[in-house]
Design a protein around this motif. Structure first.
Motif, PDB file in Angstrom:
ATOM      1  N   THR A   2       0.854  -0.843  -0.098  1.00 29.15           N
ATOM      2  CA  THR A   2       0.041  -0.012   0.366  1.00 29.15           C
ATOM      3  C   THR A   2       0.994   0.957   0.152  1.00 29.15           C
ATOM      4  OG1 THR A   2      -0.196   0.342   2.130  1.00 29.15           O
ATOM      5  CG2 THR A   2      -2.005  -1.458   1.308  1.00 29.15           C
ATOM      6  N   ARG A   3       0.798   2.527  -0.243  1.00 23.98           N
ATOM      7  CA  ARG A   3       1.201   3.739  -0.644  1.00 23.98           C
ATOM      8  C   ARG A   3       0.963   4.032   0.896  1.00 23.98           C
ATOM      9  NH1 ARG A   3      -2.350   8.881  -1.238  1.00 23.98           N
ATOM     10  NH2 ARG A   3      -4.562   8.119  -1.322  1.00 23.98           N
ATOM     11  N   PRO A   4       2.032   5.220   1.615  1.00 22.89           N
ATOM     12  CA  PRO A   4       2.161   5.139   3.249  1.00 22.89           C
ATOM     13  C   PRO A   4       1.049   6.365   2.875  1.00 22.89           C
ATOM     14  CG  PRO A   4       3.881   6.404   1.231  1.00 22.89           C
ATOM     15  CD  PRO A   4       3.482   4.844   0.290  1.00 22.89           C
ATOM     16  N   ARG A   5       0.801   6.566   3.905  1.00 21.79           N
ATOM     17  CA  ARG A   5      -0.234   8.100   4.356  1.00 21.79           C
ATOM     18  C   ARG A   5      -0.023   9.132   3.936  1.00 21.79           C
ATOM     19  NH1 ARG A   5      -4.441   6.319   7.619  1.00 21.79           N
ATOM     20  NH2 ARG A   5      -4.784   8.093   8.385  1.00 21.79           N
ATOM     21  N   LYS A   6      -0.607  10.017   3.887  1.00 19.93           N
ATOM     22  CA  LYS A   6      -0.414  11.301   3.567  1.00 19.93           C
ATOM     23  C   LYS A   6      -0.233  11.844   4.716  1.00 19.93           C
ATOM     24  CE  LYS A   6      -2.629  12.624  -0.697  1.00 19.93           C
ATOM     25  NZ  LYS A   6      -4.221  13.843  -1.402  1.00 19.93           N
ATOM     26  N   PRO A   7       0.603  13.141   5.075  1.00 16.96           N
ATOM     27  CA  PRO A   7       0.549  13.456   6.006  1.00 16.96           C
ATOM     28  C   PRO A   7      -0.057  14.396   6.968  1.00 16.96           C
ATOM     29  CG  PRO A   7       2.543  14.513   4.291  1.00 16.96           C
ATOM     30  CD  PRO A   7       1.645  13.605   3.844  1.00 16.96           C
ATOM     31  N   ASP A   8      -0.415  14.706   7.186  1.00 17.34           N
ATOM     32  CA  ASP A   8      -1.986  15.576   8.614  1.00 17.34           C
ATOM     33  C   ASP A   8      -2.054  16.590   8.303  1.00 17.34           C
ATOM     34  OD1 ASP A   8      -2.407  13.167   9.881  1.00 17.34           O
ATOM     35  OD2 ASP A   8      -2.047  14.263  11.543  1.00 17.34           O
ATOM     36  N   MET A  13     -10.643  17.033   4.802  1.00 16.40           N
ATOM     37  CA  MET A  13     -11.280  16.939   5.346  1.00 16.40           C
ATOM     38  C   MET A  13     -12.409  16.660   4.866  1.00 16.40           C
ATOM     39  SD  MET A  13      -9.090  16.571   8.785  1.00 16.40           S
ATOM     40  CE  MET A  13     -10.323  17.024   9.915  1.00 16.40           C
ATOM     41  N   ARG A  14     -13.197  16.558   5.412  1.00 16.37           N
ATOM     42  CA  ARG A  14     -15.220  17.448   4.347  1.00 16.37           C
ATOM     43  C   ARG A  14     -15.352  18.295   5.576  1.00 16.37           C
ATOM     44  NH1 ARG A  14     -19.619  14.457   2.362  1.00 16.37           N
ATOM     45  NH2 ARG A  14     -21.360  16.291   2.704  1.00 16.37           N
ATOM     46  N   TRP A  15     -15.683  19.376   4.587  1.00  8.02           N
ATOM     47  CA  TRP A  15     -16.313  20.682   5.884  1.00  8.02           C
ATOM     48  C   TRP A  15     -17.963  21.103   5.283  1.00  8.02           C
ATOM     49  CZ3 TRP A  15     -14.293  26.697   4.448  1.00  8.02           C
ATOM     50  CH2 TRP A  15     -15.156  27.637   5.901  1.00  8.02           C
ATOM     51  N   ASP A  16     -18.315  20.791   6.240  1.00  6.89           N
ATOM     52  CA  ASP A  16     -19.680  21.251   5.846  1.00  6.89           C
ATOM     53  C   ASP A  16     -20.422  22.195   6.801  1.00  6.89           C
ATOM     54  OD1 ASP A  16     -20.761  17.702   5.661  1.00  6.89           O
ATOM     55  OD2 ASP A  16     -20.097  19.250   3.343  1.00  6.89           O
ATOM     56  N   ALA A  17     -19.969  23.415   6.180  1.00  9.11           N
ATOM     57  CA  ALA A  17     -20.592  24.480   6.934  1.00  9.11           C
ATOM     58  C   ALA A  17     -21.012  26.164   5.413  1.00  9.11           C
ATOM     59  CB  ALA A  17     -18.702  24.784   7.104  1.00  9.11           C
ATOM     60  N   LEU A  18     -21.500  25.405   4.660  1.00  8.73           N
ATOM     61  CA  LEU A  18     -21.869  26.467   3.579  1.00  8.73           C
ATOM     62  C   LEU A  18     -23.331  26.958   3.994  1.00  8.73           C
ATOM     63  CD1 LEU A  18     -20.992  28.324   1.404  1.00  8.73           C
ATOM     64  CD2 LEU A  18     -21.484  26.555  -0.190  1.00  8.73           C
ATOM     65  N   TYR A  19     -23.600  27.847   3.263  1.00  8.37           N
ATOM     66  CA  TYR A  19     -25.564  27.684   3.868  1.00  8.37           C
ATOM     67  C   TYR A  19     -25.814  28.363   2.960  1.00  8.37           C
ATOM     68  CZ  TYR A  19     -25.081  26.127   8.867  1.00  8.37           C
ATOM     69  OH  TYR A  19     -25.243  24.624   9.678  1.00  8.37           O
ATOM     70  N   LEU A  20     -26.784  27.956   1.229  1.00  7.89           N
ATOM     71  CA  LEU A  20     -27.541  28.478   0.886  1.00  7.89           C
ATOM     72  C   LEU A  20     -28.268  28.467  -0.037  1.00  7.89           C
ATOM     73  CD1 LEU A  20     -23.940  27.184  -1.744  1.00  7.89           C
ATOM     74  CD2 LEU A  20     -24.209  29.441  -0.492  1.00  7.89           C
ATOM     75  N   THR A  21     -29.192  29.293  -0.381  1.00  5.49           N
ATOM     76  CA  THR A  21     -30.412  29.004  -0.536  1.00  5.49           C
ATOM     77  C   THR A  21     -30.404  28.366  -1.468  1.00  5.49           C
ATOM     78  OG1 THR A  21     -30.509  30.435  -1.765  1.00  5.49           O
ATOM     79  CG2 THR A  21     -31.526  31.164   0.382  1.00  5.49           C
TER      80      THR A  21
END
Length: 124
Positions: A2-8, A13-21
């Motif tokens: 497997t490939r190595p993990r990316k650095p942190d 990461m998912r970011w659900d903070a957008l409020y739209l009409t």
């Protein structure tokens, strides 16, 4: 292996903070689709003040491929009329190879098979 993990720091990461009409969301989705991007990538490109990259549609790619094919055919015809016989065959084969590489790169496999059948006749 497997490939190595990316650095942190590089992990997204998912970011659900957008409020739209609904109208605003539709507007973003339409603009993103016109640019050939997912809405999230479109918004991020706008945030970076980069013009979203417009992805060419398949129709434009096919039109460009068709034009290139016609130009290659014109070159092959001109060479066949002016070049010695052996050179004309070699150059025509090279031009045909270039044309086929374009087709394989741009068109889905089903179209490539149809082109091959049109040139060589259906397989028996």
């Amino acid at each position: 292996m497997t490939r190595p993990r990316k650095p942190d720091a590089d992990r997204r990461m998912r970011w659900d903070a957008l409020y739209l009409t609904k109208a605003e969301r539709l507007d973003v989705e339409v603009s993103a689709k016109a640019s050939g991007l997912a809405p999230g990538r479109y918004l991020y490109a706008c945030h970076l003040r980069q013009a979203p990259i417009r992805v060419h549609s398949k129709a434009l790619a096919v039109a460009a491929l068709s034009e290139a094919s016609g130009m290659l055919q014109a070159i092959a015809t001109e060479i066949a009329e002016a070049a010695p016989e052996i050179d004309a065959v070699r150059i025509a084969a090279q031009l045909t190879s270039i044309e086929r590489q374009f087709r394989r790169a741009v068109l889905p496999p089903s179209y490539v098979i149809r082109f091959r059948e049109a040139e060589e006749g259906p397989e028996e």
